[in-house]
Design a protein around this motif. Structure first.
Motif, PDB file in Angstrom:
ATOM      1  N   TRP A 153      12.605  10.674 -10.211  1.00  0.00           N
ATOM      2  CA  TRP A 153      13.764   9.919  -9.720  1.00  0.00           C
ATOM      3  C   TRP A 153      13.467   8.432  -9.852  1.00  0.00           C
ATOM      4  O   TRP A 153      12.398   7.972  -9.432  1.00  0.00           O
ATOM      5  N   MET A 154      14.387   7.704 -10.482  1.00  0.00           N
ATOM      6  CA  MET A 154      14.222   6.250 -10.571  1.00  0.00           C
ATOM      7  C   MET A 154      14.694   5.664  -9.240  1.00  0.00           C
ATOM      8  O   MET A 154      15.875   5.805  -8.887  1.00  0.00           O
ATOM      9  N   PRO A 155      13.796   5.023  -8.470  1.00  0.00           N
ATOM     10  CA  PRO A 155      14.204   4.541  -7.139  1.00  0.00           C
ATOM     11  C   PRO A 155      15.422   3.612  -7.206  1.00  0.00           C
ATOM     12  O   PRO A 155      15.534   2.801  -8.135  1.00  0.00           O
ATOM     13  N   ASN A 156      16.281   3.742  -6.212  1.00  0.00           N
ATOM     14  CA  ASN A 156      17.465   2.873  -6.164  1.00  0.00           C
ATOM     15  C   ASN A 156      17.082   1.405  -6.089  1.00  0.00           C
ATOM     16  O   ASN A 156      17.849   0.539  -6.503  1.00  0.00           O
ATOM     17  N   SER A 157      15.892   1.128  -5.573  1.00  0.00           N
ATOM     18  CA  SER A 157      15.481  -0.281  -5.465  1.00  0.00           C
ATOM     19  C   SER A 157      15.257  -0.895  -6.845  1.00  0.00           C
ATOM     20  O   SER A 157      15.102  -2.117  -6.967  1.00  0.00           O
ATOM     21  N   LEU A 158      15.245  -0.059  -7.890  1.00  0.00           N
ATOM     22  CA  LEU A 158      15.118  -0.603  -9.253  1.00  0.00           C
ATOM     23  C   LEU A 158      16.454  -0.610  -9.995  1.00  0.00           C
ATOM     24  O   LEU A 158      16.506  -0.866 -11.201  1.00  0.00           O
ATOM     25  N   ILE A 159      17.528  -0.312  -9.279  1.00  0.00           N
ATOM     26  CA  ILE A 159      18.861  -0.351  -9.892  1.00  0.00           C
ATOM     27  C   ILE A 159      19.513  -1.672  -9.498  1.00  0.00           C
ATOM     28  O   ILE A 159      19.409  -2.103  -8.337  1.00  0.00           O
ATOM     29  N   ASP A 160      20.182  -2.323 -10.449  1.00  0.00           N
ATOM     30  CA  ASP A 160      20.816  -3.618 -10.175  1.00  0.00           C
ATOM     31  C   ASP A 160      21.863  -3.518  -9.067  1.00  0.00           C
ATOM     32  O   ASP A 160      22.690  -2.611  -9.066  1.00  0.00           O
ATOM     33  N   MET A 191      14.428  -4.286 -14.660  1.00  0.00           N
ATOM     34  CA  MET A 191      14.464  -3.655 -15.985  1.00  0.00           C
ATOM     35  C   MET A 191      13.029  -3.401 -16.486  1.00  0.00           C
ATOM     36  O   MET A 191      12.711  -2.311 -16.962  1.00  0.00           O
ATOM     37  N   LYS A 192      12.174  -4.412 -16.312  1.00  0.00           N
ATOM     38  CA  LYS A 192      10.777  -4.256 -16.761  1.00  0.00           C
ATOM     39  C   LYS A 192      10.062  -3.162 -15.958  1.00  0.00           C
ATOM     40  O   LYS A 192       9.250  -2.405 -16.501  1.00  0.00           O
ATOM     41  N   SER A 193      10.372  -3.121 -14.674  1.00  0.00           N
ATOM     42  CA  SER A 193       9.737  -2.088 -13.828  1.00  0.00           C
ATOM     43  C   SER A 193      10.187  -0.703 -14.263  1.00  0.00           C
ATOM     44  O   SER A 193       9.376   0.237 -14.304  1.00  0.00           O
ATOM     45  N   GLN A 194      11.461  -0.583 -14.558  1.00  0.00           N
ATOM     46  CA  GLN A 194      11.975   0.729 -15.022  1.00  0.00           C
ATOM     47  C   GLN A 194      11.249   1.167 -16.292  1.00  0.00           C
ATOM     48  O   GLN A 194      10.887   2.329 -16.448  1.00  0.00           O
ATOM     49  N   GLU A 195      11.053   0.191 -17.188  1.00  0.00           N
ATOM     50  CA  GLU A 195      10.320   0.509 -18.439  1.00  0.00           C
ATOM     51  C   GLU A 195       8.925   1.028 -18.113  1.00  0.00           C
ATOM     52  O   GLU A 195       8.430   1.994 -18.708  1.00  0.00           O
ATOM     53  N   LEU A 196       8.272   0.351 -17.140  1.00  0.00           N
ATOM     54  CA  LEU A 196       6.915   0.777 -16.766  1.00  0.00           C
ATOM     55  C   LEU A 196       6.914   2.172 -16.155  1.00  0.00           C
ATOM     56  O   LEU A 196       5.993   2.962 -16.390  1.00  0.00           O
ATOM     57  N   ARG A 198       9.015   4.582 -16.862  1.00  0.00           N
ATOM     58  CA  ARG A 198       9.182   5.550 -17.971  1.00  0.00           C
ATOM     59  C   ARG A 198       7.870   5.703 -18.737  1.00  0.00           C
ATOM     60  O   ARG A 198       7.456   6.801 -19.090  1.00  0.00           O
ATOM     61  N   LYS A 199       7.215   4.552 -18.979  1.00  0.00           N
ATOM     62  CA  LYS A 199       5.959   4.567 -19.735  1.00  0.00           C
ATOM     63  C   LYS A 199       4.894   5.388 -18.991  1.00  0.00           C
ATOM     64  O   LYS A 199       4.188   6.217 -19.583  1.00  0.00           O
ATOM     65  N   ALA A 200       4.830   5.171 -17.675  1.00  0.00           N
ATOM     66  CA  ALA A 200       3.799   5.867 -16.877  1.00  0.00           C
ATOM     67  C   ALA A 200       4.037   7.368 -16.890  1.00  0.00           C
ATOM     68  O   ALA A 200       3.098   8.165 -17.039  1.00  0.00           O
ATOM     69  N   PHE A 201       5.305   7.778 -16.726  1.00  0.00           N
ATOM     70  CA  PHE A 201       5.586   9.222 -16.708  1.00  0.00           C
ATOM     71  C   PHE A 201       5.389   9.850 -18.082  1.00  0.00           C
ATOM     72  O   PHE A 201       4.900  10.970 -18.200  1.00  0.00           O
ATOM     73  N   LEU A 202       5.766   9.077 -19.115  1.00  0.00           N
ATOM     74  CA  LEU A 202       5.583   9.584 -20.477  1.00  0.00           C
ATOM     75  C   LEU A 202       4.101   9.780 -20.767  1.00  0.00           C
ATOM     76  O   LEU A 202       3.673  10.800 -21.327  1.00  0.00           O
ATOM     77  N   GLN A 203       3.318   8.787 -20.351  1.00  0.00           N
ATOM     78  CA  GLN A 203       1.866   8.863 -20.580  1.00  0.00           C
ATOM     79  C   GLN A 203       1.270  10.066 -19.836  1.00  0.00           C
ATOM     80  O   GLN A 203       0.480  10.833 -20.397  1.00  0.00           O
ATOM     81  N   ALA A 204       1.699  10.222 -18.575  1.00  0.00           N
ATOM     82  CA  ALA A 204       1.185  11.350 -17.775  1.00  0.00           C
ATOM     83  C   ALA A 204       1.570  12.668 -18.444  1.00  0.00           C
ATOM     84  O   ALA A 204       0.764  13.610 -18.493  1.00  0.00           O
TER      85      ALA A 204
END
Ligand SMILES: Cc1cc2nc3c(=O)[nH]c(=O)nc-3n(C[C@H](O)[C@H](O)[C@H](O)COP(=O)(O)OP(=O)(O)OC[C@H]3O[C@@H](n4cnc5c(N)ncnc54)[C@H](O)[C@@H]3O)c2cc1C
Length: 309
Positions: A153-160, A191-196, A198-204
């Motif tokens: 789940w992408m936290p709501n705190s990272l949504i504009d 936006m940058k945090s969201q990218e991170l 995605r990157k972290a979950f993809l890597q995992a």
């Protein structure tokens, strides 16, 4: 890897058995009038339209059980049944309000609601599972369930928010140090945090798949269940705690009121706040008398009038 949203399903609840309540209260020698109030007899006109089963279960609310449990303590179903009781609170709302006000919450424990909660993280379950009193919990096992991909789940705190968008729009692009200004923008940070994320979950996920590959023989269909369980448990350790999982949470009314009070407050963590708000709104619809004292404060957070009953 894919995004999910928390989902809450009310899958079960206590329902009074009116015909048995009638037998019980008859044995306690309640008057016909009182019997009709607490265990309305089957109404033939309802049977004709609803069928016998539905017509005889016309009282579906848990509040009835709470009221009966409370009244059984003092035999206060009607004046005179207990010679010490000469008058009673007539309506259920007044009766339950008084229970909440006086904090005699043990009678609330007789009524249970069961929720299936899906797409929530281990951050959520770690916090929710701290509520032990009056709760039953069955959580999805990452020791037994092997992942193909890792949902989160992408936290709501990272949504504009509207303010973030306005901040972006108000940026003066022709000023010096434009780069620095843009990078300081909340929307860009999100936006940058969201990218991170995605990157972290993809890597995992890639790492997890690599582990599966290393142990592919031991994880194959022909391998023993014991071995697969052992390896699945080992591999879960590299999955971030934001991974989406789910389970079943059953709580009695007293516990659910307490959880909603703690987890709908301004101090609550954002995911558990989101879920607790939805649970509370379901409970306010299902049991408006037992949850009727909850309302939003000036900041928009639900709080009850009667604390910790
Ligand atoms: C904003 C917030 C921040 C938090 N931060 C942390 C943290 O940093 N670290 C951490 O470890 N936890 C933290 N918690 C968890 C918190 O400490 C509780 O463990 C959790 O909220 C469960 O609530 P509870 O203790 O009321 O238990 P519940 O099981 O919900 O119990 C309900 C009530 O029953 C009674 N009760 C339950 N068990 C017992 C018992 N064994 N003995 C006597 N009475 C009992 C108590 O009156 C209790 O309040 C946090 C909770 C919140 C809401």
């Amino acid at each position: 890897m894919h995004n999910v949203e928390p989902k809450i399903y009310l899958i079960s609840k206590s329902i009074p058995k009116n015909e048995n309540i009638f037998d019980w209260l008859s044995d306690l020698k309640l008057s016909d009038e009182a019997l009709d109030k607490y265990a309305p007899t089957i109404d033939q006109s309802r049977v004709d339209t609803l069928g016998e089963e539905k017509a005889s279960f016309n009282n579906t609310s848990g509040e009835v059980v709470v009221e009966l449990a409370g009244r059984r303590c003092y035999m206060s179903f009607e004046p005179g049944l207990n010679k010490n009781v000469t008058k009673i609170r007539e309506d259920i709302k007044g009766y339950i309000d008084n229970i909440l006000k006086s904090g005699h919450g043990s009678v609330l424990e007789h009524v249970y609601f069961t929720f299936a909660i899906e797409n929530v993280s281990r951050v959520f379950t770690g916090e929710m599972n701290r509520h032990r009193a009056g709760m039953a919990i069955s959580e999805g096992s990452m020791r037994y369930i092997r992942f193909d991909d890792i949902p989160f789940w992408m936290p709501n705190s990272l949504i504009d928010t509207d303010e973030d968008i306005k901040e972006m729009e108000n940026l003066e692009f022709n000023i010096q140090n434009r780069e620095g200004k843009i990078n300081a923008c909340t929307s860009i940070k999100k936006m940058k945090s969201q990218e991170l994320f995605r990157k972290a979950f993809l890597q995992a996920e890639e790492n997890y798949k690599e582990l599966c590959e290393i142990w592919k023989n031991e994880l194959s269909e022909t391998s023993t269940f014991k071995m697969k369980k052992h390896l699945t448990s080992m591999m879960r350790r590299i999955i971030p705690m934001g991974v989406a999982t789910g389970g079943i949470w059953t709580g009695n009314i007293r516990a659910l009121r307490h959880i909603c009070e703690m987890r709908c407050s301004e101090a609550a963590e954002e995911e558990i706040l989101l879920v607790a708000n939805q649970i509370l709104e379901i409970m306010m619809t299902e049991e408006p008398t037992l949850f009727g004292d909850f309302g939003k404060d000036e900041k928009g957070f639900y709080q009850p009038k009667h604390h910790k009953v």
